[in-house]
Each structure stands twice: as structure tokens, then as C-alpha cells.
Motif scaffolding. Structure first.
Motif, PDB file in Angstrom:
ATOM      1  N   ASN A  48       0.817  -1.224   0.000  1.00  0.00           N
ATOM      2  CA  ASN A  48       0.000   0.000   0.000  1.00  0.00           C
ATOM      3  C   ASN A  48       0.848   1.271   0.000  1.00  0.00           C
ATOM      4  OD1 ASN A  48       0.983   0.143   2.580  1.00  0.00           O
ATOM      5  ND2 ASN A  48      -1.007   0.051   3.606  1.00  0.00           N
ATOM      6  N   GLY A  49       2.145   1.126  -0.087  1.00  0.00           N
ATOM      7  CA  GLY A  49       3.010   2.310  -0.176  1.00  0.00           C
ATOM      8  C   GLY A  49       3.598   2.723   1.155  1.00  0.00           C
ATOM      9  N   ILE A  50       3.025   2.239   2.264  1.00  0.00           N
ATOM     10  CA  ILE A  50       3.571   2.630   3.573  1.00  0.00           C
ATOM     11  C   ILE A  50       3.853   1.438   4.485  1.00  0.00           C
ATOM     12  CG2 ILE A  50       2.766   5.013   3.763  1.00  0.00           C
ATOM     13  CD1 ILE A  50       0.267   3.947   5.141  1.00  0.00           C
ATOM     14  N   GLY A  51       3.131   0.360   4.281  1.00  0.00           N
ATOM     15  CA  GLY A  51       3.281  -0.784   5.177  1.00  0.00           C
ATOM     16  C   GLY A  51       4.376  -1.737   4.732  1.00  0.00           C
ATOM     17  N   GLU A  69     -10.132  -2.285 -16.698  1.00  0.00           N
ATOM     18  CA  GLU A  69      -9.660  -0.894 -16.613  1.00  0.00           C
ATOM     19  C   GLU A  69      -8.314  -0.743 -17.325  1.00  0.00           C
ATOM     20  OE1 GLU A  69      -9.467   0.435 -12.583  1.00  0.00           O
ATOM     21  OE2 GLU A  69     -11.601   0.902 -12.516  1.00  0.00           O
ATOM     22  N   TRP A 239      -5.777  14.276 -16.667  1.00  0.00           N
ATOM     23  CA  TRP A 239      -6.012  14.322 -15.219  1.00  0.00           C
ATOM     24  C   TRP A 239      -6.695  15.624 -14.819  1.00  0.00           C
ATOM     25  CZ3 TRP A 239      -6.403  10.579 -12.013  1.00  0.00           C
ATOM     26  CH2 TRP A 239      -6.484  10.844 -10.653  1.00  0.00           C
ATOM     27  N   VAL A 240      -6.233  16.722 -15.388  1.00  0.00           N
ATOM     28  CA  VAL A 240      -6.794  18.024 -15.014  1.00  0.00           C
ATOM     29  C   VAL A 240      -8.239  18.174 -15.499  1.00  0.00           C
ATOM     30  CG1 VAL A 240      -6.596  20.519 -15.456  1.00  0.00           C
ATOM     31  CG2 VAL A 240      -4.575  19.195 -14.904  1.00  0.00           C
ATOM     32  N   GLY A 243      -9.954  13.604 -14.961  1.00  0.00           N
ATOM     33  CA  GLY A 243      -9.540  12.633 -13.953  1.00  0.00           C
ATOM     34  C   GLY A 243      -9.658  11.201 -14.458  1.00  0.00           C
ATOM     35  N   ASN A 248     -14.389   5.268 -16.512  1.00  0.00           N
ATOM     36  CA  ASN A 248     -12.965   5.322 -16.859  1.00  0.00           C
ATOM     37  C   ASN A 248     -12.822   5.544 -18.366  1.00  0.00           C
ATOM     38  OD1 ASN A 248     -13.862   2.776 -17.463  1.00  0.00           O
ATOM     39  ND2 ASN A 248     -11.895   1.797 -17.089  1.00  0.00           N
ATOM     40  N   TYR A 258      -1.708   6.487 -11.420  1.00  0.00           N
ATOM     41  CA  TYR A 258      -1.858   7.498 -10.364  1.00  0.00           C
ATOM     42  C   TYR A 258      -2.996   7.113  -9.414  1.00  0.00           C
ATOM     43  CZ  TYR A 258      -2.067  12.058  -8.122  1.00  0.00           C
ATOM     44  OH  TYR A 258      -2.035  13.070  -7.197  1.00  0.00           O
ATOM     45  N   ARG A 259      -4.116   6.697  -9.991  1.00  0.00           N
ATOM     46  CA  ARG A 259      -5.272   6.374  -9.162  1.00  0.00           C
ATOM     47  C   ARG A 259      -4.980   5.161  -8.264  1.00  0.00           C
ATOM     48  NH1 ARG A 259      -9.321   5.129 -12.548  1.00  0.00           N
ATOM     49  NH2 ARG A 259      -9.261   7.228 -13.354  1.00  0.00           N
ATOM     50  N   TYR A 262      -2.291   6.486  -5.546  1.00  0.00           N
ATOM     51  CA  TYR A 262      -2.609   7.543  -4.579  1.00  0.00           C
ATOM     52  C   TYR A 262      -4.073   7.642  -4.175  1.00  0.00           C
ATOM     53  CZ  TYR A 262       2.091   8.940  -5.732  1.00  0.00           C
ATOM     54  OH  TYR A 262       3.444   8.936  -5.914  1.00  0.00           O
ATOM     55  N   SER A 263      -4.941   6.894  -4.826  1.00  0.00           N
ATOM     56  CA  SER A 263      -6.337   6.923  -4.403  1.00  0.00           C
ATOM     57  C   SER A 263      -6.697   5.584  -3.774  1.00  0.00           C
ATOM     58  CB  SER A 263      -7.224   7.231  -5.611  1.00  0.00           C
ATOM     59  OG  SER A 263      -8.575   7.103  -5.276  1.00  0.00           O
ATOM     60  N   ARG A 264      -6.300   4.514  -4.462  1.00  0.00           N
ATOM     61  CA  ARG A 264      -6.605   3.178  -3.936  1.00  0.00           C
ATOM     62  C   ARG A 264      -5.478   2.632  -3.062  1.00  0.00           C
ATOM     63  NH1 ARG A 264      -8.512   0.922  -9.865  1.00  0.00           N
ATOM     64  NH2 ARG A 264     -10.283   2.320 -10.086  1.00  0.00           N
ATOM     65  N   TYR A 265      -4.359   3.315  -3.055  1.00  0.00           N
ATOM     66  CA  TYR A 265      -3.175   2.912  -2.291  1.00  0.00           C
ATOM     67  C   TYR A 265      -2.755   1.481  -2.615  1.00  0.00           C
ATOM     68  CZ  TYR A 265      -4.173   7.305  -0.217  1.00  0.00           C
ATOM     69  OH  TYR A 265      -4.422   8.632  -0.079  1.00  0.00           O
TER      70      TYR A 265
ATOM     71  N   GLY B  82       5.837   6.965   3.979  1.00  0.00           N
ATOM     72  CA  GLY B  82       6.293   5.813   3.202  1.00  0.00           C
ATOM     73  C   GLY B  82       7.781   5.879   2.932  1.00  0.00           C
ATOM     74  N   SER B 104       0.334   0.222   9.490  1.00  0.00           N
ATOM     75  CA  SER B 104       1.567   0.155   8.696  1.00  0.00           C
ATOM     76  C   SER B 104       2.802   0.473   9.529  1.00  0.00           C
ATOM     77  CB  SER B 104       1.488   1.142   7.528  1.00  0.00           C
ATOM     78  OG  SER B 104       0.376   0.845   6.728  1.00  0.00           O
ATOM     79  N   ARG B 106       3.574   3.318  10.996  1.00  0.00           N
ATOM     80  CA  ARG B 106       4.139   4.656  10.781  1.00  0.00           C
ATOM     81  C   ARG B 106       3.734   5.663  11.855  1.00  0.00           C
ATOM     82  NH1 ARG B 106       8.139   3.840   7.088  1.00  0.00           N
ATOM     83  NH2 ARG B 106       7.402   2.456   5.456  1.00  0.00           N
ATOM     84  N   THR B 193     -13.679  15.271 -12.585  1.00  0.00           N
ATOM     85  CA  THR B 193     -12.368  15.097 -11.946  1.00  0.00           C
ATOM     86  C   THR B 193     -12.461  14.666 -10.469  1.00  0.00           C
ATOM     87  OG1 THR B 193     -11.952  17.345 -11.143  1.00  0.00           O
ATOM     88  CG2 THR B 193     -11.346  16.891 -13.422  1.00  0.00           C
ATOM     89  N   ILE B 401     -13.943   3.369  -1.581  1.00  0.00           N
ATOM     90  CA  ILE B 401     -13.257   3.889  -2.768  1.00  0.00           C
ATOM     91  C   ILE B 401     -13.866   3.261  -4.025  1.00  0.00           C
ATOM     92  CG2 ILE B 401     -11.071   3.917  -4.042  1.00  0.00           C
ATOM     93  CD1 ILE B 401      -9.668   4.339  -1.348  1.00  0.00           C
TER      94      ILE B 401
END
Lengths: 298, 441
Positions: A48-51, A69, A239-240, A243, A248, A258-259, A262-265, B82, B104, B106, B193, B401
Motif C-alpha cells: 500500500n506504499g507505507i506498510g 480498466e 487528469w486536469v 480525472g 474510466n 496514479y489512481r 494515490y487513491s486506492r493505495y 512511506g 503500517s 508509521r 475530476t 473507494i
């Protein structure tokens, strides 16, 4: 003696060259190569980017190729390439050809055409979003002059046309750059070639197809290959302005990455898509090298 | 001799001063607390400076607060943490993010601070519960609460003799009348967006269509997305979309800012937003009616979909510096133990915190009339128990989400209702089994 004189300085020069190259190489390695390689590594993990990442082998890749997708985004990238290797190239080449014939006004006109390219995409994207607003943008103007069909078109809300709407805006932004590239190439063509051909009785079309095109072919190939690479990486206007939506419908690989990141991690999955995206771009570069070796100096 | 005396005196002076300096340095250790905050802009800075940072620095002159206003804060925090970095203190979006950061490894658990400073006595139980994980660890301290409300342009509504709708039927009738009167749409959600805005409507419909108990049953595994009360949330949303109450597909082509501008300028008449929109109305000079969103099903009351609008979390790296950690707790304590400052911040336009303060203080506060009116409505709903569950606080992260990201596809028919519900059910089942669903009030 002769040998000794030439061999010594050559060695020294090589070291000097390395000394100049090393800082740039280190910078590139730390900020570009290493993170890129880490993406390959993380693409084999559920993370998830942090764990703590959990190794899942090729799980992300298996999921990707069954993910509608991803297929949609890749298809949109291919459509994007189709648009960008035709419209701005044709427009840029033709305009550059005519502008190259101008004398006094050439600088002014080419500056005007080039200006959209220097506007930040976030700014331009927002402005165009307002233009495409169904209530107070272009639609109001279309309705005012009686074009009700166009006036009720949802430029950014209709899933069937949204990608082309954003592509239109990006073409508006991009084609001036292509035009300047072609203009530069056209100005390198030796004028005596045209003079000789005209003496031989060549007409305008023949001058263009037999002299201009072959002479600017390296630039042409470079532009087309670059556009293909850039098209795989395109992100900002989509994106601008949308999105990636609605749904989709206008997603491309970059917005999907990106999604997911940073959105779904789902950093691991996003890394896997990044790897595939990079492979596509690198393959394009490899094709450029093959074309180059086959005789077109790119 | 003179030189020797001067040298001797200088040495004595230096030897006297040096230990004093060292002693003073030990006492007055300079500490910098970095605080990444979701409050931004001049207003945010004023509110933080005036009602939190200044009172804290008066007691701790040796501390510097490195205040970092940050938009899209959860993303920034996750990137920073992270990478093994990140600020000491963070105000993040809500409890589900706090839980994820804690799991996580942190951020730190905050039970000790909550007990020591008695924050559990002032913070609403439901808010603290939702920020607590299955093992009883408080992963973030709840900041403010917020919920969904219905707004109407008073001038336009009065001119046409319209009333704020209390039921779905009334909303449909009003929407038709608004269209017939020549307005472009009754309301525009503006999801261009930001598909996340679909969450606002889903949160409202879970409270006002499914109802509080049915939603609780869903999240605790006693009901599924296919039960009629829950399925109805999604079919009603689709029906509203098809009827154009929210602007139909136009909403995909309108940004949040443009949608709001259309309301301010009188192109649309209604808005469904959070309670923050009271301030937006005041700032843009729109006199507006504020009510609870209508009831969407017979027997389900109008309710206030409630959420924790933010949480304070502390970087795990601060654990190595107990002195700094204690100072961070003291800084946070100002937010929970100083009702005078809290009320003053409300008067200055601050948000409503998740704390129980003496009602007389609020009643006597010099608040703007629309703010008072809103508090009256939301307090009454909370007292009567007519509260719903905002998805971003009570639903597990992957379910919510997916719910809002796929809403557009469902609405335009690219995703079938069955598939949409099944995917969410699969995720929810997994999250329930893994204990990832926050406690439901």
C-alpha cells in the motif's frame, strides 16, 4: 615516439570525460534509475506504499491482464497515439511549410502558434473545462447561433467523445511545438536543391514530395517516434480535465497508475502497470534505433 | 601586571559564564515540532495561530512550531511516511486513514495521551470509538465532525413559493418545478475530476433511505448489499440521476468550483453538501435555507449523515524523543481542554470539533446566524438519534473507494447493478473477516 605522444593524452582525456559524466550519472542513477528499478521490484508485491510489502510473485501482472480498466486505458493510449501521430504532425508540417515561405511576419505568426505550448497544462486545462461546461461555455454560443445539436453536446460528460475532447485540447497545446520543429528542419534544407529542381521543371508538389520530405525525414521520424513515446506517458490534460472519467472513459495508463497509487493505495499494482508502460515506451525507442540503423539518420 | 590581571579576570568571567550557558542550554533546549495540517489559506493559518499555536508558545518559548499547511494531506502524509520521513504531528482526513497509518507502523497509538489528558471525557464516544482499532488502540485523535446537509437559495425559493423538500416525493416535485421555471437544473453535483463527490450522496442515502440500523447491520455483516434497504440506496441514486435531479450526465462535465458558482449565481437552486457549505454561502453572499436532507423512504426519518472530519496522528519516529512527544500532547491538549479558545475559534469561522462543551458557551457565543441555525439543526438531529453514517468514516477504505470510483460507470450503464453490489459485498466480507470495519455507532 609518435605512438607515445598520442597515447598519453588520449588516456587523460578519457578520465576527464568520465569525471564530467559521473556527477550527471550519479544524479540520474539516484533520482531516476534506482526508483525505476525499485518499481520493477515492488511490482511483485502487494503493497500500500507505507506498510510492509507482501510478495505475491506475478500476481499483479496476472490481475492486470484480466483487468478491464487496464485494457481500456491501454486502448485509450493507442487511440491517443493514433490522434497525435496524424493531426498535429500533419498540421505542424503543413503550417511550417507555409510559414517558411513568409518573410516579414514569420516570427510573429510562429510565436502566436507556439504560445499555447508555454501555458501550464493545469491552467490551460482548467480554462478549457470552463469552455466545455454544458451551461456557460461553447455550448451557450452554439445554442445562440442555432446549432442546437452541438449546443447540447456534453464534451466532457459523454463517455464516447470525452477522450477526443481532451485530445483536441492537447493538440491545441502541442501542435505549435511540432510546427517549430518542422520549421527548423525546413530551414536546414539547402535552397540550391529547390533551384536545381525548378530548373529541371519540377512543380510545387514535386518539390515538396521529392525534396522537402526526404530532406526533413530524420526530423519527421524523430517526431513520430517521440510522439508515440510521449503518448504512452500522457497524463496532465486528462487528469486536469476529467480525472480519467466519466467512469474510466478517458483513462490512460498514467491516470490508472496514479489512481492506483494515490487513491486506492495499491502501490504494488501501480508499479506493475508502470513497468508495462515503460516497456512499451522503451520498445518504441528500440524501434527508433532500428529505423536509424536502416538508413534514416534520426 | 595589568595585562595579567586583565587576563585573569577574563578567564574567570569566561569560566563563570560557560557553565551557565551550558546549564541554560540544557534547560532551554530548542525543540521544533513540525505539524502538517489540512487547514490551509489565510483563514486556516489565523485559526491555528490564534487559538492553538500562540497559547502553546506562551507556555513553551523554547519550542518552534513548523506549521505546514497542506492540501490533499492524506496523500502527502502517506508519501512522506512511506519514505521513512514525515512531520511529527499530522492532521489527516479521518479515522480510516489513521488506522491504515497505524497498522503500517508509521504512527503511534494514542491511548496513553487520551487517558492522561482526559480527552476521552470531552470527545464524543462515537468519534473516539471509530478511531479505535479492533485491539482497542486509539490510532488517531478525532478533530472535527461534519455531515451532509441540504441547502436552498432563499431568495429564489421565496420568489417561487418553494419549500425545502422533506421527502423524496417532494424533492422530485420540486425538481420538476425548478426545471419548468427555466433553471438549468435543480442542482449540479459536479463530479468532473472528483468522482469522490458521489460519496456525499451515498452517505445521505445510507442514512435517509437504508436508515441507521440497516446500515449498521450491513457493516456488521447481518445484511448484505443485496438486501432491499441497501440495494435501494443504489437504485434510488440511479433514479435521481436518470431524472436529472443532480444534473444527469452534465454533472460529469462540471467541476466542483463551477457547480458551486452555478448555485451562487442562481443558475441552480439546491445544493447537497457538508456543513462546511454554510460558510461558503456566507462568504459568497447567498442567503440560504439549511435543512437535513429529505427522507427517501417511508418510515426512515430525515437524518444527519455524520462523520469524523479529521484526526490527529503522531509520527512513530517521535517515540524516540519523549520530551518532544509530551510537548505534542500538550499542543493537542489545547484543542480539547480550552473551551474558551474553541468557542472563540468558532466565532472566527472555525470548524465544529468532536467535543462536548457546555451548551451555554455555544448559546452565548457571537456566532453568525447561519452557523447558529445549522448547529441547532444538527444538534437536534444528534439528540434525537437521527444520524447516519458517512461512508468515509464508517465504511472500510476499499469498499468506499470502489463505491464512489465506480459510481459513474454504474450510472451510465457500463457496470451492472449486480456486479457493482457483488464487488462491494466481496470486499466487505473480506474486511469484516479481517476486522477492518470501524466500530459502527
Amino acid at each position: 615516439m609518435q605512438k607515445g605522444l598520442t597515447a598519453q593524452p588520449r588516456k587523460r582525456i578519457r578520465w576527464a570525460v568520465y569525471m564530467f559524466v559521473i556527477p550527471a550519472f550519479l544524479f540520474h542513477f539516484i533520482f531516476i534509475t534506482a526508483p525505476s528499478l525499485s518499481s520493477i521490484y515492488f511490482s511483485f508485491f502487494d503493497w500500500n506504499g507505507i506498510g510492509v510489502p507482501a510478495y505475491i510473485g506475478a500476481g499483479n501482472y496476472r490481475e492486470m491482464f484480466a483487468d478491464s480498466e487496464f485494457i481500456k486505458a491501454l486502448t485509450n493510449n493507442l487511440k491517443w497515439i493514433g490522434i497525435f501521430i496524424t493531426i498535429p504532425v500533419f498540421l505542424g508540417l503543413l503550417t511550417a511549410y507555409w510559414i517558411s515561405k513568409l518573410k516579414k511576419t514569420q516570427m510573429m505568426i510562429r510565436t502566436i502558434y507556439f504560445m499555447p505550448y508555454i501555458i501550464a497544462s493545469a491552467t490551460a486545462g482548467r480554462i478549457w473545462c470552463s469552455y466545455f461546461n454544458p451551461y456557460f461555455g461553447f455550448n451557450s454560443a452554439f445554442k445562440a447561433i442555432g446549432w442546437t445539436g452541438l449546443g447540447s453536446t456534453l464534451w466532457l460528460g459523454n463517455k464516447n467523445i470525452v477522450l477526443y475532447t481532451v485530445a483536441f485540447v492537447d493538440v491545441w497545446h502541442f501542435w505549435g511545438f511540432i510546427m517549430v520543429m518542422f520549421l527548423g528542419a525546413l530551414q536546414q534544407v539547402d535552397p540550391t536543391l529547390y533551384e536545381s529542381a525548378m530548373v529541371e521543371g519540377a512543380n510545387r508538389r514535386q518539390l515538396f514530395t521529392k525534396i522537402t520530405i526526404p530532406c526533413i525525414m530524420p526530423t519527421f521520424v524523430f517526431i513520430v517516434i517521440s510522439i508515440i513515446m510521449w503518448s504512452f506517458l500522457t497524463f496532465d490534460y486528462i487528469w486536469v480535465m476529467t480525472g480519467g472519467g466519466p467512469g474510466n472513459a478517458s483513462d490512460v495508463l498514467s491516470t490508472l497508475i496514479y489512481r492506483n497509487a494515490y487513491s486506492r493505495y495499491r502501490t504494488g499494482y501501480a508499479s506493475a502497470i508502470s513497468v508495462i508502460q515503460s516497456i512499451l515506451a522503451i520498445t518504441t525507442y528500440a524501434i527508433m534505433q532500428v529505423v536509424k540503423k536502416r538508413g534514416v539518420d534520426v | 601586571m595589568k595585562k595579567l590581571t586583565a587576563l585573569f579576570l577574563t578567564m574567570v568571567m569566561v569560566m563563570t559564564i560557560l557553565p551557565m550557558m551550558a546549564f541554560a542550554g540544557e534547560e532551554q533546549r530548542q525543540i521544533v515540532i513540525s505539524w502538517m495540517d489540512d487547514r490551509t489559506g489565510e483563514d486556516g493559518q489565523y485559526l491555528r495561530d490564534e487559538f492553538v499555536i500562540k497559547p502553546f508558545l506562551e507556555k513553551h518559548p523554547n519550542v518552534t512550531i513548523d506549521w505546514q499547511p497542506t492540501q490533499d494531506i492524506t496523500k502527502q502524509v502517506k508519501i512522506a511516511l512511506g519514505a521513512g520521513q514525515g512531520p511529527d504531528l499530522m492532521s489527516i482526513d479521518g479515522p480510516s486513514d489513521a488506522l491504515e497509518l497505524y497498522e503500517s507502523g508509521r504512527t503511534i497509538g494514542l491511548n496513553e495521551a487520551v487517558e492522561k489528558y482526559g480527552w476521552d471525557k470531552v470527545i464524543y464516544d462515537w468519534a473516539l470509538d471509530v478511531a479505535t482499532d479492533k485491539n482497542g488502540v486509539i490510532t488517531g485523535v478525532p478533530a472535527q465532525y461534519e455531515g451532509m446537509l441540504f441547502y436552498g437559495n432563499k431568495e429564489i425559493m421565496d420568489a417561487h413559493g418553494w419549500k425545502m423538500p422533506t421527502t423524496y416525493e417532494e424533492l422530485k416535485t420540486l425538481a420538476t418545478e425548478i426545471r419548468e421555471a427555466g433553471f438549468v437544473a435543480p442542482m449540479i453535483l459536479g463530479t468532473s475530476t472528483i468522482p469522490r463527490r458521489n460519496e456525499w450522496w451515498y452517505s445521505t442515502l445510507f442514512g435517509n433511505y437504508a436508515g441507521r440500523e440497516a446500515t449498521k447491520d450491513l457493516l456488521e455483516g447481518r445484511k448484505t448489499f443485496f438486501d432491499p434497504e441497501i440495494k435501494g440506496v443504489f437504485t434510488t441514486y440511479k433514479e435521481m440521476f436518470d431524472l436529472g435531479i443532480n444534473g444527469n450526465q452534465d454533472t460529469f462535465a462540471v467541476t466542483l468550483a463551477d457547480g458551486r458558482a452555478m448555485y451562487y449565481s442562481g443558475m441552480t437552486v439546491l445544493v447537497m453538501e457538508g456543513d462546511w457549505f454554510v460558510d461558503n454561502g456566507v462568504q459568497n453572499g447567498v442567503d440560504q435555507y439549511v435543512t437535513l436532507p429529505p427522507s427517501f423512504r417511508e418510515g426512515v426519518p430525515q437524518s444527519y449523515a455524520l462523520s469524523v472530519g479529521g484526526c490527529y496522528v503522531v509520527n512513530k519516529a517521535v517515540e524516540d524523543d519523549p520530551e518532544k512527544l509530551e510537548l505534542i500532547y500538550e499542543l493537542l491538549d489545547i484543542l480539547y481542554s480550552r473551551p474558551d479558545l474553541y468557542v472563540a475559534s468558532l466565532e472566527a469561522g472555525g470548524q465544529v470539533n468532536c467535543i462536548d462543551v457546555d451548551q451555554a458557551l455555544i448559546d452565548n457565543a457571537n456566532l453568525l446566524e447561519p452557523v447558529k441555525e445549522k448547529l441547532k439543526i444538527t444538534d437536534a438531529a444528534m439528540e434525537a438519534g437521527n444520524v447516519g453514517h458517512c461512508t468515509w468514516t464508517f465504511f472500510p477504505q476499499d469498499v468506499r473507494i470502489y463505491m464512489y470510483e465506480k459510481a459513474d460507470e454504474y450510472l451510465i450503464g457500463d457496470l451492472s447493478l449486480e456486479d457493482y453490489l457483488q464487488a462491494m459485498q466481496d470486499m466487505l466480507d473480506k474486511d469484516i473477516a479481517e476486522g477492518k470495519v470501524p466500530p459502527v455507532m
